[in-house]
Every structure is written in structure tokens, then in C-alpha cells.
Motif scaffolding. Structure first.
Motif, PDB file in Angstrom:
ATOM      1  N   THR A 164      -3.313  -0.331   4.341  1.00  0.00           N
ATOM      2  CA  THR A 164      -3.539   1.118   4.419  1.00  0.00           C
ATOM      3  C   THR A 164      -4.646   1.404   5.429  1.00  0.00           C
ATOM      4  O   THR A 164      -5.730   0.834   5.348  1.00  0.00           O
ATOM      5  N   HIS A 175     -15.766  -2.545  -1.654  1.00  0.00           N
ATOM      6  CA  HIS A 175     -16.921  -1.642  -1.555  1.00  0.00           C
ATOM      7  C   HIS A 175     -17.642  -2.057  -0.288  1.00  0.00           C
ATOM      8  O   HIS A 175     -18.185  -3.154  -0.211  1.00  0.00           O
ATOM      9  N   GLY A 211       0.746  -1.257   0.000  1.00  0.00           N
ATOM     10  CA  GLY A 211       0.000   0.000   0.000  1.00  0.00           C
ATOM     11  C   GLY A 211       0.773   1.302   0.000  1.00  0.00           C
ATOM     12  O   GLY A 211       0.186   2.357   0.234  1.00  0.00           O
ATOM     13  N   LYS A 251      -9.810  -3.221  -3.929  1.00  0.00           N
ATOM     14  CA  LYS A 251     -10.881  -2.238  -4.136  1.00  0.00           C
ATOM     15  C   LYS A 251     -12.205  -2.632  -3.492  1.00  0.00           C
ATOM     16  O   LYS A 251     -13.238  -2.757  -4.172  1.00  0.00           O
ATOM     17  N   TYR A 268     -16.063   3.316  -1.138  1.00  0.00           N
ATOM     18  CA  TYR A 268     -15.191   2.566  -2.049  1.00  0.00           C
ATOM     19  C   TYR A 268     -13.736   2.817  -1.641  1.00  0.00           C
ATOM     20  O   TYR A 268     -13.368   3.939  -1.304  1.00  0.00           O
ATOM     21  N   PHE A 269     -12.934   1.782  -1.695  1.00  0.00           N
ATOM     22  CA  PHE A 269     -11.518   1.900  -1.339  1.00  0.00           C
ATOM     23  C   PHE A 269     -10.640   1.487  -2.515  1.00  0.00           C
ATOM     24  O   PHE A 269     -11.105   0.843  -3.448  1.00  0.00           O
ATOM     25  N   GLY A 270      -9.368   1.805  -2.410  1.00  0.00           N
ATOM     26  CA  GLY A 270      -8.384   1.359  -3.400  1.00  0.00           C
ATOM     27  C   GLY A 270      -7.878  -0.034  -3.055  1.00  0.00           C
ATOM     28  O   GLY A 270      -8.510  -0.774  -2.295  1.00  0.00           O
ATOM     29  N   ASN A 271      -6.741  -0.373  -3.587  1.00  0.00           N
ATOM     30  CA  ASN A 271      -6.151  -1.688  -3.333  1.00  0.00           C
ATOM     31  C   ASN A 271      -4.785  -1.518  -2.676  1.00  0.00           C
ATOM     32  O   ASN A 271      -3.834  -1.078  -3.315  1.00  0.00           O
ATOM     33  N   ASP A 272      -4.718  -1.853  -1.390  1.00  0.00           N
ATOM     34  CA  ASP A 272      -3.414  -1.739  -0.706  1.00  0.00           C
ATOM     35  C   ASP A 272      -2.569  -3.018  -0.846  1.00  0.00           C
ATOM     36  O   ASP A 272      -1.486  -3.098  -0.280  1.00  0.00           O
ATOM     37  N   SER A 278      -8.140  -4.128   0.623  1.00  0.00           N
ATOM     38  CA  SER A 278      -7.431  -4.727  -0.511  1.00  0.00           C
ATOM     39  C   SER A 278      -8.394  -5.119  -1.624  1.00  0.00           C
ATOM     40  O   SER A 278      -9.529  -5.535  -1.351  1.00  0.00           O
TER      41      SER A 278
END
Ligand SMILES: *[C@@H]1O[C@H](CO)[C@@H](O)[C@H](O)[C@H]1NC(C)=O
Length: 555
Positions: free
Chosen positions: A516, A486, A250, A484, A500-504, A482
């Protein structure tokens, strides 16, 4: 015995170089051979190694490239020296470096080695300079040491010790996903099993059959990332890596402006001999010795000031907190990549102090390692002067009042739940249930809540509450997110969060406690609370998350 006869006797015993000079360097073109009475390193002209002799025995990999510096910048690049330079050469210490320069879009890099009389190993550091007129970027950059995997079969990253396996063996096993194999007994091995928290790792190495090789890091000031930066440390095929910058778990790579320069290191590549247990206890002692020598006086470079300062202060409001100082002030401490970072936990009275800080201007942050204020971050700044002690005063992390219940306490790690404290392994992401119900008051956080919500599904929390005219604040602190994810949060079927999150890249790389960190502060109004049993659901339709802590506050 006259001198001539004395030397002749020594030469016949093979000790001539020790008698004439305790550390000797022989340079031929770009090749170098350096030795003292304990170890001998024979380098090729490309600066990789052909032999590492400890007590006369070669323990380096005989089949793979070893002792290389490389990087990824949308494609692999490897250090290509064009010259070799001797900085210092006395009988007690030899310091030389290879230089790479004048390659388009690539940093000027010096790769230094220092051998000291009586030290069973070699110190190393790398200096990167952007000598171009515009920004240079790197996704990751590191040094890699490979030893003979049929001799040094075991590994230790301080947190964990075990068998590392050979690639030959792993390639005969069932491959589950990239760098992940199922072994004959049904267990798994991944390249990430021996990853770890860089700033909690003083040594990482490989050993076995009488020999050990370790990277000893008295300071981690030079790496990108924050206190929880994780990276690969050792892995299969008797490999030790020291990642300076990486996107593992991350963090980001770096974008360095024209004129930027940075020293990564120094560290000690240490060799020892003996039984497995003797090797592991000896390396701990060596760490203590190296820490006393930091900063290393053999470095003469304005990018590595030898005269340093200290910072002290106090954190109020929590029984434990993390304090972080960093000088890459355009970035958060988690994402810093151009500068230096120092961190420490507070003492039981809230005080803290950090020594050996490079002079300069720093941002300061403190976050709680206890309680329920997962969104709390106290910030300040400080100027460190050579020989001085700067006091940052009191950093306040007030504990939220009127907490009704919580699952765990905050520390930015998913460290109190089922499997949280297991050694890193692929198997754990397969074990948590898709759906569960956790009942406040009767369920156990260490048995009924898991280190990660690793599959699409719904985790439900049930608790008793009473409509009392107040709204509620729900703090949901995520230690990792991790692939992405939701995440949708409902309280009694009212949607109170949709994020929504990203990919750590943490959960599927066998991280067990963090990636992260994100703290969500969600609110519900009085009408959404019911008197009696309340139902809170955490639904993920894709991806994976880890929870640091969840807490419900009245008001
Ligand atoms: C350090 O390096 C500078 C040149 O960069 C040189 O003038 C100075 O003598 C060196 N100091 C020591 C102690 O070697």
C-alpha cells in the motif's frame, strides 16, 4: 464412398464427432462433456473437472479438486450449481453455464464456458449478481485450476519461470512459516514466489513434459484493486488461480449492494504441446491473438458491452506517469472493488490513450512515475460513450522545485534499491540490516539502500546542508507498510514525523516492490537545520516498510 461407409470409417478411426460437429457438448443431469478436435473436458455434476484431455492425454490433477470457483466470506464457500443452461450450440461454438442461486447470503453466480472450433482451450467467465434485498460481502473470490504436478512440473507467470514443486515434496521440507519451506540446498520456496502484478500479467500457467496449461487474460478490467494490484497467480502442485477480488497485498474485499452485478472475465484457459521453449513462445503468440479479439463477441450480456469507447489526454510536468480510470467512484482506485479499472503509462511526449473502455462515467487520476513529486495526484473525470473518443485534456503533475537531494525517484515502487529486482522470495526480508548509514553523495542507492526496512532498527541518512533562513520539506513516500509499522523520523534529533500504519500484508508475503502506497510530507523549520553534517533517522519499532523515494526540498 457413400456417406454411410464414410462415417463408418471415421467412427472406426474415432473421428466421428469431428466429422459431424466440430464442437460437441454432451449434458447428462448436471454433468457436461465438451470437446473439439484438440481438447476434451469432462465435468462432474458439481462443475469441477474429472479430466482435461489434450491430444487424448489427461493433464488434470487426478487427486485434487480442480476447476472450482470459491470464495471466502469469514469462512470458505464453494460454487454449488443447481442447473445447467446452454446459451449457444453450433458446430463452430458451444456456450453453456452452470447456475448457482437461492442460497442465503450468497450471490447468484453463473459460471460460463465457451468452446470454439479450432481453439485449443476453453473460454470462461463468471457473472455475480446480488439478487438479495441487502448488501452481500466477499473477502476474496477466485477460480482455481489444478493440473497433474508430475506432468506439468514448471510454471510461468510471464515475469518468472521455474519449478513449482509438489506438495508431497514440500511437506517433507522444513516449514519456516505458513506456506514457506526451506529446501535441502538452504533456499526457500513460498506459495507467494509466483505472485505478481495482475495488470502486468497477460498469461500465467503450468507446463512440462510436453504439455502446457495457461490462463490468458487479454484484459484485466474486471479485477478489484489498482495498477499495482498483486495476487497469487500460480503456485505449488501445478495450480493456476485467477483471483477476481482479494485482500492479498493490501486491498479489500467487496460489499455489493442489492441489484449489483458484475462479469469477471472472460479469460482463455489455453492448452498447448511441445518442448518447454515451444510452449512458452506459443503462449506469447496466443496472447497477441486473444488481445485482438477483445472484447469477445461470444458474450451477449448487458454487463459486458461489446461496443466500447476510448479516452485520450496528456500529462504535463513528468517524463513518465501512470493514468488510471475507474468507475467504482466511491473508492480510491487502489481499493476499488465493485467496478472496472483501466490504466496506462504515458508516452514519451506525455500523451496517453486507452481503448476498449466500457461506456460509462469514470474518475481519472494520474500519478508520477519519475521525479520527486511523490505526493502528486492529478484527478479528473470523463464519460465514455460507445464508439467515441473522450479527451480529458491535460493532467498536471508539476515537479517540485529546489530539491536538495533524493534517494530514488517516485513511481510507487521500491524498485531502485538492493534486492528490489530479485525474484520474490522469503529470504529477502531476512537480509536488510537493522541499522545502516547512507551518506548522500557517496552511498549508492542500489547497494547501500535496501528494498525494505524489514526489521526494527534505525536507518540513518547523512548529508551536508546550510542554514539559509528556509525550512525544509521532507517527502517520504512509502511503497509498502506491513505488520502495522510505527515509523518515527528525526532530523538532527528533532522529531519531525511519527506515523502508525496498517498491515498491507506485502513484505512478509515476498512482495519485492510494493504494497500500500503512502506519501508523507514532513516539514522542518530553519532552526532544525544545521550548517554542516545533518542527520536524518528513520526508526521503526515494529513492522516493516518499503521506501518508494525520499527527497529533501528547500522551503
Ligand atoms: C442476446 O440475448 C438476448 C436475450 O437476453 C436475445 O434476445 C438476443 O437475441 C441475443 N443476441 C444474440 C446475438 O444472440
Amino acid at each position: 464412398m457413400n456417406l454411410k461407409i464414410f462415417l463408418t470409417v471415421l467412427v472406426s478411426l474415432g473421428y466421428a464427432s469431428d466429422a459431424l460437429a466440430s464442437v460437441t457438448l454432451t449434458v447428462s443431469g448436471l454433468k457436461a462433456n465438451i470437446k473439439n478436435s484438440l481438447v476434451e473436458l469432462d465435468f462432474k455434476a458439481d462443475s469441477t473437472i474429472s479430466a482435461v484431455k489434450v491430444g487424448g492425454k489427461n493433464i488434470a490433477s487426478t487427486s485434487e479438486r480442480s476447476f472450482y470457483l470459491d470464495w471466502n466470506n469469514n469462512g470458505q464457500g464453494v460454487f454449488k450449481p443447481s442447473s445447467i443452461h446452454i446459451v449457444e450450440q453450433t458446430s463452430s461454438r458451444v456456450h453453456f453455464y452452470w447456475l448457482q442461486e437461492n442460497i442465503d447470503n450468497v450471490f447468484r453466480i453463473e459460471l460460463h464456458y465457451i468452446m470454439v472450433d479450432g481453439v485449443s482451450g476453453i473460454y470462461s467467465y463468471a457473472k455475480y449478481t446480488n439478487d438479495k434485498s441487502s448488501d452481500l460481502t466477499l473477502g476474496e473470490t477466485r477460480v482455481v485450476y489444478r493440473f497433474n504436478p508430475s506432468i506439468l512440473t514448471q510454471g510461468s507467470n510471464q515475469a518468472r519461470t521455474g519449478t513449482l514443486y509438489t506438495s508431497t515434496y514440500l511437506n517433507k521440507q522444513t516449514k519456516i512459516q505458513d506456506e514457506t519451506w526451506q529446501l535441502p540446498d538452504g533456499t526457500y520456496y513460498t506459495k507467494y514466489d509466483y505472485a505478481g502484478y495482475l495488470r502486468e500479467t497477460d498469461y500465467q500457467g503450468v507446463y512440462g513434459n510436453g504439455y502446457g496449461a495457461f490462463v490468458i487474460s487479454p484484459s484485466r478490467e474486471y479485477h478489484g484493486g489498482g495498477p499495482l494490484k498483486q495476487d497469487l497467480l500460480i503456485h505449488q502442485n501445478s495450480l493456476i488461480a485467477n483471483y477476481f477480488i482479494s485482500s492479498h497485498f493490501g486491498t479489500a474485499g467487496l460489499t455489493a449492494p442489492s441489484g449489483w452485478s458484475h462479469i469477471y472475465g472472460p479469460w482463455l484457459l489455453y492448452f498447448n504441446t511441445g518442448s518447454d521453449s515451444a510452449i512458452l513462445s506459443d503462449v506469447v503468440n496466443r496472447v497477441a491473438t486473444e488481445k485482438k479479439s477483445w472484447p469477445y463477441s461470444f458474450v451477449n450480456d448487458s454487463d459486458y458491452p461489446l461496443s466500447r469507447g476510448s479516452v485520450s489526454g496528456t500529462v504535463s510536468g513528468q517524463k513518465s506517469a501512470m493514468v488510471v480510470l475507474w468507475d467504482d467512484t466511491t473508492k480510491t482506485f487502489e481499493q476499488q472493488s465493485l467496478g472496472h479499472l483501466y490504466n496506462t503509462k504515458t508516452n514519451s511526449d506525455g500523451s496517453f490513450s486507452i481503448a476498449n473502455i466500457r461506456p460509462g462515467s469514470y474518475l481519472v487520476a494520474a500519478y508520477p512515475l519519475a521525479g520527486h513529486g511523490s505526493d502528486n495526484l492529478a484527478t479528473s473525470s470523463v464519460t465514455v460513450t460507445a464508439g467515441g473518443t473522450a479527451n480529458v485534456g491535460t493532467l498536471s503533475l508539476p515537479e517540485p522545485s529546489n530539491i536538495i537531494w533524493s534517494i530514488g525517484e517516485t513511481d510507487r515502487r521500491s524498485d531502485q534499491y538492493k534486492y528490489s529486482n530479485e525474484p520474490r522470495n522469503y529470504v529477502y526480508e531476512t537480509l536488510p540490516p537493522e541499522s545502516l548509514t547512507f551518506t548522500i553523495g557517496s552511498s549508492s542507492i542500489s547497494e547501500d539502500w535496501y528494498y525494505a526496512q524489514s526489521k526494527p532498527g534505525v536507518w540513518t541518512v547523512q548529508y551536508q546542508d546550510t542554514q539559509d533562513g528556509n525550512g525544509r520539506t521532507l517527502r517520504v513516500a512509502l511503497a509498502a507498510a506491513s505488520v502495522k509499522p510505527h515509523l518515527i523520523v528525526y532530523l538532527n534529533n528533532h522529531k519531525i514525523g511519527d506515523v502508525y500504519f496498517g498491515n498491507d500484508q506485502a513484505v512478509y508475503r515476498s512482495a519485492m516492490q510494493s504494497g500500500t502506497f503512502t506519501s508523507l510530507v514532513l516539514t522542518a523549520n530553519n532552526a532544525q537545520v544545521v550548517s554542516g553534517t545533518n542527520t536524518l533517522t528513520f526508526q521503526i519499532s515494529r513492522g516493516m516498510v518499503m521506501y518508494d523515494t525520499i527527497s529533501l526540498q528547500r522551503g
